[in-house]
Design a protein around this motif. Structure first.
Motif, PDB file in Angstrom:
ATOM      1  N   ILE A 164       0.744  -1.450  -0.087  1.00 51.57           N
ATOM      2  CA  ILE A 164      -0.052  -0.017   0.202  1.00 51.57           C
ATOM      3  C   ILE A 164       0.840   1.176   0.081  1.00 51.57           C
ATOM      4  O   ILE A 164       0.312   2.216  -0.650  1.00 51.57           O
ATOM      5  CB  ILE A 164      -0.986   0.078   1.348  1.00 51.57           C
ATOM      6  N   ALA A 165       1.998   1.157   0.847  1.00 53.20           N
ATOM      7  CA  ALA A 165       3.097   2.426   0.805  1.00 53.20           C
ATOM      8  C   ALA A 165       3.689   2.843  -0.522  1.00 53.20           C
ATOM      9  O   ALA A 165       3.546   3.823  -1.071  1.00 53.20           O
ATOM     10  CB  ALA A 165       3.995   2.010   1.898  1.00 53.20           C
ATOM     11  N   LYS A 166       3.580   1.754  -1.366  1.00 52.70           N
ATOM     12  CA  LYS A 166       4.394   1.781  -2.820  1.00 52.70           C
ATOM     13  C   LYS A 166       3.301   2.216  -3.564  1.00 52.70           C
ATOM     14  O   LYS A 166       3.345   3.324  -4.581  1.00 52.70           O
ATOM     15  CB  LYS A 166       5.005   0.721  -3.356  1.00 52.70           C
ATOM     16  N   CYS A 167       2.255   2.057  -3.371  1.00 54.98           N
ATOM     17  CA  CYS A 167       1.136   2.315  -4.284  1.00 54.98           C
ATOM     18  C   CYS A 167       0.755   3.930  -3.982  1.00 54.98           C
ATOM     19  O   CYS A 167       0.430   4.835  -4.835  1.00 54.98           O
ATOM     20  CB  CYS A 167      -0.203   1.542  -4.123  1.00 54.98           C
ATOM     21  N   ASP A 168       0.586   4.085  -2.850  1.00 56.97           N
ATOM     22  CA  ASP A 168       0.381   5.843  -2.213  1.00 56.97           C
ATOM     23  C   ASP A 168       1.795   6.350  -2.788  1.00 56.97           C
ATOM     24  O   ASP A 168       1.330   7.679  -3.374  1.00 56.97           O
ATOM     25  CB  ASP A 168       0.303   5.832  -0.979  1.00 56.97           C
ATOM     26  N   ALA A 169       2.792   6.031  -2.748  1.00 60.37           N
ATOM     27  CA  ALA A 169       3.838   6.744  -3.157  1.00 60.37           C
ATOM     28  C   ALA A 169       3.806   7.225  -4.641  1.00 60.37           C
ATOM     29  O   ALA A 169       3.965   8.383  -4.927  1.00 60.37           O
ATOM     30  CB  ALA A 169       5.400   6.073  -2.966  1.00 60.37           C
ATOM     31  N   LYS A 170       3.674   6.115  -5.624  1.00 62.27           N
ATOM     32  CA  LYS A 170       3.246   6.281  -6.680  1.00 62.27           C
ATOM     33  C   LYS A 170       2.212   7.388  -7.156  1.00 62.27           C
ATOM     34  O   LYS A 170       2.097   8.175  -8.103  1.00 62.27           O
ATOM     35  CB  LYS A 170       3.041   4.979  -7.659  1.00 62.27           C
ATOM     36  N   ARG A 171       0.984   7.184  -6.447  1.00 63.65           N
ATOM     37  CA  ARG A 171      -0.070   8.126  -6.262  1.00 63.65           C
ATOM     38  C   ARG A 171       0.198   9.541  -6.272  1.00 63.65           C
ATOM     39  O   ARG A 171      -0.098  10.579  -7.073  1.00 63.65           O
ATOM     40  CB  ARG A 171      -1.174   7.506  -5.762  1.00 63.65           C
ATOM     41  N   LEU A 172       0.933   9.767  -5.183  1.00 62.09           N
ATOM     42  CA  LEU A 172       1.620  11.176  -4.942  1.00 62.09           C
ATOM     43  C   LEU A 172       2.451  11.644  -5.924  1.00 62.09           C
ATOM     44  O   LEU A 172       2.253  12.801  -6.286  1.00 62.09           O
ATOM     45  CB  LEU A 172       2.444  10.965  -3.558  1.00 62.09           C
ATOM     46  N   HIS A 173       3.135  10.715  -6.527  1.00 64.40           N
ATOM     47  CA  HIS A 173       4.019  11.287  -7.651  1.00 64.40           C
ATOM     48  C   HIS A 173       3.183  11.758  -8.983  1.00 64.40           C
ATOM     49  O   HIS A 173       3.286  12.659  -9.681  1.00 64.40           O
ATOM     50  CB  HIS A 173       5.103  10.216  -7.965  1.00 64.40           C
ATOM     51  N   GLU A 174       2.140  10.689  -9.141  1.00 64.04           N
ATOM     52  CA  GLU A 174       1.300  10.897 -10.243  1.00 64.04           C
ATOM     53  C   GLU A 174       0.552  12.292 -10.161  1.00 64.04           C
ATOM     54  O   GLU A 174       0.276  12.963 -11.411  1.00 64.04           O
ATOM     55  CB  GLU A 174       0.398   9.778 -10.682  1.00 64.04           C
ATOM     56  N   VAL A 175       0.084  12.588  -9.268  1.00 59.67           N
ATOM     57  CA  VAL A 175      -0.801  13.726  -8.961  1.00 59.67           C
ATOM     58  C   VAL A 175      -0.001  14.901  -8.434  1.00 59.67           C
ATOM     59  O   VAL A 175      -0.666  15.881  -7.944  1.00 59.67           O
ATOM     60  CB  VAL A 175      -2.034  13.262  -8.122  1.00 59.67           C
ATOM     61  N   GLY A 176       1.067  14.917  -8.731  1.00 57.53           N
ATOM     62  CA  GLY A 176       1.954  15.906  -8.175  1.00 57.53           C
ATOM     63  C   GLY A 176       1.716  17.414  -8.354  1.00 57.53           C
ATOM     64  O   GLY A 176       1.829  18.027  -7.562  1.00 57.53           O
ATOM     65  N   LYS A 177       1.196  17.640  -9.567  1.00 62.65           N
ATOM     66  CA  LYS A 177       0.988  18.883  -9.946  1.00 62.65           C
ATOM     67  C   LYS A 177      -0.569  19.016 -10.494  1.00 62.65           C
ATOM     68  O   LYS A 177      -0.726  18.361 -11.448  1.00 62.65           O
ATOM     69  CB  LYS A 177       1.992  19.537 -10.856  1.00 62.65           C
ATOM     70  N   GLY A 178      -1.350  19.729  -9.769  1.00 65.84           N
ATOM     71  CA  GLY A 178      -2.716  19.708 -10.441  1.00 65.84           C
ATOM     72  C   GLY A 178      -2.690  20.981 -11.366  1.00 65.84           C
ATOM     73  O   GLY A 178      -1.728  21.480 -12.076  1.00 65.84           O
TER      74      GLY A 178
END
Length: 316
Positions: A164-178
């Motif tokens: 879950i931590a890895k998935c959340d990290a990737k999600r944070l990276h993907e939505v980094g800039k709105g």
């Protein structure tokens, strides 16, 4: 010293405290090195022996001598965690300018159920609802972050998952800039609301491992109010001991010592581990925290008590 094996030592400490009421140095020495569990036993035994509430007696002494920092610190030190956090929360919300930094610390304590007890104590003591007291119109970014943290603390255990931590990290990276140049606030708040504090910390660790930099540092260049609020909250969640070492430095090394903040960070340091806080402080600033306190605070009972608190042992 552990009181669990015998009540004799606890009774002896209570009589020492009772007999040293007019000698603050002795009173401080009798209480400073007591763990949270021992302090609770002392309060119970004191009530049995002297038919008096030790905390209320300390509070009365503080109210009669409001300029005496020693009585104030003794009173704060002897409060139960929920009572202390309720008092800190009331101080943080009493003014029109809410102290969100203090509230973030309260909302992310080590024990996941502590926020529940703090809110209950806040309601009982002040006849006010903490969630309503932190609200504002229009809502402040910190308010939305705190609401998400409160949801997390209600719903989730402290078990962690690397997947879950890895998935959340990737999600944070993907939505980094709105679309507006900042982060996607709705996604960030969703992650915070669905994860425990240890799980959020693991996600931030995974982010650094995967992408080679700290997620918090990616927020540094943003001037958005939500991003700056998020950055402060995540600093505490990610490395709380490092966070408190910096607050120690700020409140001690200014033109005057900020004793109100000093009391708050000692409470926080006990929660996250004072030894780790001291290690971070020495590594960052090249000085021992004890030495800085001795340099900046005048000789006296108050300084001796503060030094005793940070030299421990202070644990649950």
């Amino acid at each position: 010293m552990d009181f669990n094996s015998t009540s004799t030592e606890c009774e002896k400490s209570c009589r020492e405290i009772h007999g040293s009421w007019n000698e603050l140095s002795r009173l401080g020495a009798a209480l400073a090195h007591r763990t949270r569990s021992e302090r609770r036993q002392i309060k119970d035994m004191y009530r049995i022996l002297f038919r008096d509430d030790l905390v209320e007696r300390l509070h009365g002494a503080h109210m009669s001598n409001p300029k005496n920092e020693m009585f104030k610190m003794l009173y704060i030190w002897m409060l139960d965690p929920a009572e202390r956090d309720a008092m800190l929360a009331r101080d943080a919300t009493a003014d029109s300018l809410i102290d969100y930094q203090t509230l973030v610390e309260i909302y992310t304590r080590k024990k996941s159920d502590q926020l529940f007890f703090t809110k209950q104590t806040y309601l009982a003591k002040y006849k006010r609802n903490l969630d309503k007291d932190i609200s504002s119109e229009p809502s402040h970014p910190f308010q939305r972050i705190l609401t998400a943290l409160a949801t997390s603390r209600q719903s989730h255990q402290d078990n962690t998952s690397h997947h879950i931590a890895k998935c959340d990290a990737k999600r944070l990276h993907e939505v980094g800039k709105g679309s507006n140049g900042g982060v996607d606030e709705s996604v960030i708040l969703e992650i915070i609301s669905k994860r425990s504090i240890p799980q959020l910390r693991l996600a931030l660790t995974s982010y650094k491992h995967i992408y080679g930099c700290e997620y918090i540092k990616t927020l540094k260049g943003s001037c958005g109010e939500f991003e700056q609020s998020l950055r402060l909250a995540l600093k505490y969640i990610y490395t709380p001991a490092k966070y408190y070492s910096k607050i120690f430095h700020t409140c001690i090394e200014g033109r005057t010592v900020d004793k109100k903040t000093l009391s708050r960070v000692i409470i926080g340091g006990e929660d996250v581990g004072m030894e780790e806080v001291k290690q971070h402080y020495e590594k960052k600033y090249g000085k021992k925290l004890k030495d800085v306190i001795c340099d900046r605070i005048p000789v006296g009972d108050y300084r001796d008590f503060i030094v005793a608190l940070i030299t421990g042992p202070v644990s649950a």
